[in-house]
Design a protein around this motif. Structure first.
Motif, PDB file in Angstrom:
ATOM      1  N   GLY A 169       0.760  -1.145  -0.052  1.00 38.51           N
ATOM      2  CA  GLY A 169       0.070  -0.034  -0.150  1.00 38.51           C
ATOM      3  C   GLY A 169       0.722   1.249  -0.125  1.00 38.51           C
ATOM      4  O   GLY A 169       0.439   2.594  -0.075  1.00 38.51           O
ATOM      5  N   GLN A 205      -1.412   1.446   6.958  1.00 35.79           N
ATOM      6  CA  GLN A 205      -0.546   1.082   6.152  1.00 35.79           C
ATOM      7  C   GLN A 205       0.855   1.816   6.243  1.00 35.79           C
ATOM      8  O   GLN A 205       1.806   1.528   6.507  1.00 35.79           O
ATOM      9  CB  GLN A 205      -0.805   0.718   4.583  1.00 35.79           C
ATOM     10  N   LYS A 262       2.198   1.821   9.790  1.00 36.28           N
ATOM     11  CA  LYS A 262       3.335   0.733   9.892  1.00 36.28           C
ATOM     12  C   LYS A 262       4.619   0.821   9.115  1.00 36.28           C
ATOM     13  O   LYS A 262       5.512   0.494   9.669  1.00 36.28           O
ATOM     14  CB  LYS A 262       2.636  -0.611   9.447  1.00 36.28           C
TER      15      LYS A 262
END
Length: 711
Positions: A244, A264, A267
């Motif tokens: 992503g 996303q 992270k």
């Protein structure tokens, strides 16, 4: 006028909201669908339009940050228009420097600036509607009156609603002068009116910058360097490989991760490997403490104000009192962290988001990108808190720069940790006060020096006791630091108010005088025989002091310990009394009283919330708030380490407003500066111990003390 409330009110409101369980029920959507469709709106001026089907739209030009301006401004227009408030539709205006001026939320100045403009806007449309009705009925406009959205013919009782007259009224000549209402004729102003966004906020309807979405938009999170450092090396490989992630961009010692979803991007950012190196001074809190102490002793500082012969009177004084007070950096801790949307296109730049100074934001983005300012548009959203933080443009410029680099629409989002560790802080400050008394306890000399870290001028040299004490000296020194700072609710005064009001209490104690009686006596001196210029309103100050003494029953209840403070800022005057009881050997803060002179009170509900909110904010940050640094890195990262006041710690608050006919003055900030001093002075009465440094919770005098009402 008075309002009282306690923490139970907040608990009830929270229970009604159901902890967010109602967010999926879009009550406001059904409410909106029940309103008549707006057809062919007739624009009367920048502030209002009326459609033939009688929908009155009033535009709120200023940024809404919780100060209730989106409700108060339209109320003023509606008052002079004689509109039916239940039929008024309020719309947030975009930034438009051609139609509006001072579209800003800063310095509690919006109401002072716009009061007459808003009144004239409503009154002008009202006169034009009456002219249209007079023409239709072939009568003199003097035979007509208006009420609740209708023009009435007094003799026959005929009436027409504004919508029926709007098209014709728009063709009337705009009057050069209009007569405005007298205060005695107000029907809306001065009443408690619900915030126009309440339904949307309760039901989760998009209002805030975080709610913004555009097709094809990328989400961005940014890794920022510690204060005083720059990037030495960057390894982005692991972040780029995450699902992503569209791009990872390094710019201006920052690294941005861009992707399609918040999760996303969050992270991936954790996988960045960024090494920093010094870029000038890398400072810690211990450095600032040392520097401020040194600056307090610095010689040859140019005074901000000097009256009389200060040095001579201090040499011969019967008693000299010297005290120092220190405050740490504070986070603005907005409930909604910083965020902004930008889409940089070849034909222009679209900006959307929360900004307290939208015109500055637009100018700064235009300069950054090297584009004509006329090609930059800015749509304002409601802000989930600002307190001065959103006067800066750093986060909006990040969005614009990233959009220009990746050639796509971008929404930059800060996490809470970003906000705490890389935000703009309330400057750290330290003050030294000195008072000279003669043998009879008369106050004959005063010195005050303020030093700060990126604080600019940390003093207010024309505040009381200027003019009242014959020998008077104030100066200030600023230390320039890589730690970024910005205005924080009631800039400089937020701590100065505590320090000077606490010191004045000590002077009264040393003179063996009641602090309220002592203050009033020196205000009288400033009026009868001023020394130098007096730039505050003595009678307004005396008015709030007298009122708070009366309402708090000052000195009458021997079971309670009361502390007093009074302060002038942003055009308004506020006196406060804190009330402490001793319970099982513990000092318990029971109640706060406030008397306020802010001129005409526009919205009684909003005004009360501003005063109560300022008091709670002042108490909470004085008790617990601090940001400390080690080698340019803040120690506090989130609310687990940055302590805020809790609901059970909020005392009952009673607020009383002076019934004034003068134009409204500021109210977003003035209640905060005196709050901590009222508490500290009450604490001294209860325990015999003084508080000098914030946060109070770290003071030796507060060890073992719990101000919690449930203790």
């Amino acid at each position: 006028m008075s309002i009282r409330s306690s923490r139970r009110d907040f608990i009830k409101a929270s229970a009604i909201a159901g902890g967010g369980l109602f967010l999926s029920f879009r009550w406001s959507d059904s409410l909106a669908s029940s309103l008549p469709a707006v057809a062919e709106e007739i624009t009367f001026n920048s502030y209002l339009s009326i459609s033939p089907d009688n929908v009155i739209t009033i535009f709120a030009p200023n940024p809404e940050v919780g100060q209730n301006i989106k409700t108060a401004f339209p109320m003023i227009v509606a008052e002079e228009l004689d509109a039916d408030w239940t039929k008024v539709k309020v719309v947030q205006a975009n930034l438009d420097t051609q139609k509006f001026n001072r579209q800003a939320t800063a310095g509690s100045g919006a109401m002072q600036h716009s009061w007459d403009r808003l009144r004239k806007a409503g009154a002008t449309a009202r006169i034009m509607l009456m002219e249209a009705a007079a023409k239709r009925w072939n009568v003199s406009p003097t035979a007509l009156t208006t009420e609740n959205g209708f023009v009435w013919h007094k003799e026959t009782g005929r009436k027409l609603n504004y919508g029926a007259l709007a098209t014709e009224a728009a063709t009337m000549t705009v009057p050069a002068e209009v007569k405005l209402k007298e205060k005695k004729d107000y029907k809306l102003i001065g009443k408690p009116i619900h915030n126009v966004d309440n339904a949307q906020m309760i039901t989760g309807k998009p209002l805030y910058g975080m709610d913004i979405y555009r097709e094809g938009m990328l989400l961005a999170m940014i890794e920022r360097p510690p204060f005083g450092t720059k990037i030495k090396s960057v390894d982005t490989a692991a972040a780029k490989a995450m699902p992503g992630i569209v791009d990872v961009v390094t710019f201006k010692d920052k690294v941005a991760v861009l992707g399609k979803s918040t999760w996303q991007v969050t992270k991936a950012r954790k996988l960045l490997k960024v090494e920093y190196e010094p870029d000038g001074a890398v400072e810690s809190t211990t450095d600032h403490d040392r520097l401020m102490k040194q600056l307090l002793d610095k010689g040859d500082v140019k005074p901000s104000r000097k009256d009389g012969d200060v040095d001579a009177v201090f040499k011969t004084a019967a008693k000299v009192i010297t005290r120092e007070y220190q405050a740490p950096f504070l986070s603005h801790a907005c409930m909604e962290p910083m965020n902004f949307f930008a889409h940089v296109r070849t034909d222009g730049v679209e900006l959307v988001g929360p900004a307290q100074l939208p015109e500055d934001t637009r100018k700064n983005v235009a300069k950054l990108l090297g584009v004509d300012i006329d090609k930059v548009t800015l749509e304002m959203t409601r802000m989930g808190g600002g307190f001065g933080r959103r006067q800066r443009s750093d986060y909006s410029m990040e969005a614009a720069e990233l959009s220009s680099l990746v050639k796509a629409p971008v929404k930059v989002m800060w996490t809470r940790e970003d906000d705490m560790r890389g935000g703009q802080y309330r400057p750290a400050m330290r003050y030294r006060f000195q008072a000279a008394l003669d043998a009879e306890g008369n106050w004959i000399g005063y010195k005050m020096r303020g030093v700060g870290v990126n604080s600019g001028n940390s003093t207010r040299p024309d505040h009381f006791p200027a003019g009242a004490v014959p020998n008077f000296l104030v100066d200030s020194i600023d230390h320039k630091s890589p730690v970024t700072t910005s205005p924080w609710r009631a800039p400089s005064e937020n701590f100065l108010g505590f320090a000077e009001q606490s010191f004045f209490d000590e002077i009264a104690t040393a003179a063996n005088r009641d602090p309220i009686e002592y203050r009033l006596a020196y205000l009288d001196k400033a009026k009868k025989s001023p020394v130098g210029a007096v730039k505050y309103d003595i009678e307004r100050m005396k008015g709030v002091i007298t009122l708070v003494a009366e309402k708090s029953g000052w000195g009458k209840n021997k079971k309670t310990f009361q502390g007093f403070s009074a302060y002038f800022s942003h055009g308004s005057y506020i006196a406060q009394v804190a009330e402490i009881e001793m319970k099982n050997g513990n000092a318990v803060l029971r109640k706060m009283y406030a008397a306020v002179d802010c001129g005409v009170v526009v919205n009684l509900s909003g005004a009360y919330q501003q005063v109560k909110g300022g008091i709670i904010d002042g108490l909470g940050h004085a008790l617990y708030g601090e940001v400390t640094l080690k080698d340019g890195v803040p120690d506090q990262k989130n609310f687990d380490t940055y302590r805020l006041i809790r609901m059970k710690e909020v005392p009952e608050v009673e607020v009383y407003f002076i019934d004034s006919a003068i134009n409204p003055t500021g109210l977003g900030e003035p209640a905060l500066p005196p709050a901590a001093a009222a508490l500290a002075n009450a604490f001294f009465k209860a325990t015999g111990k003084r508080l000098y440094n914030q946060p109070f919770s770290k003071e030796e005098a507060m060890k073992g003390v719990n101000l919690n009402q449930s203790s």
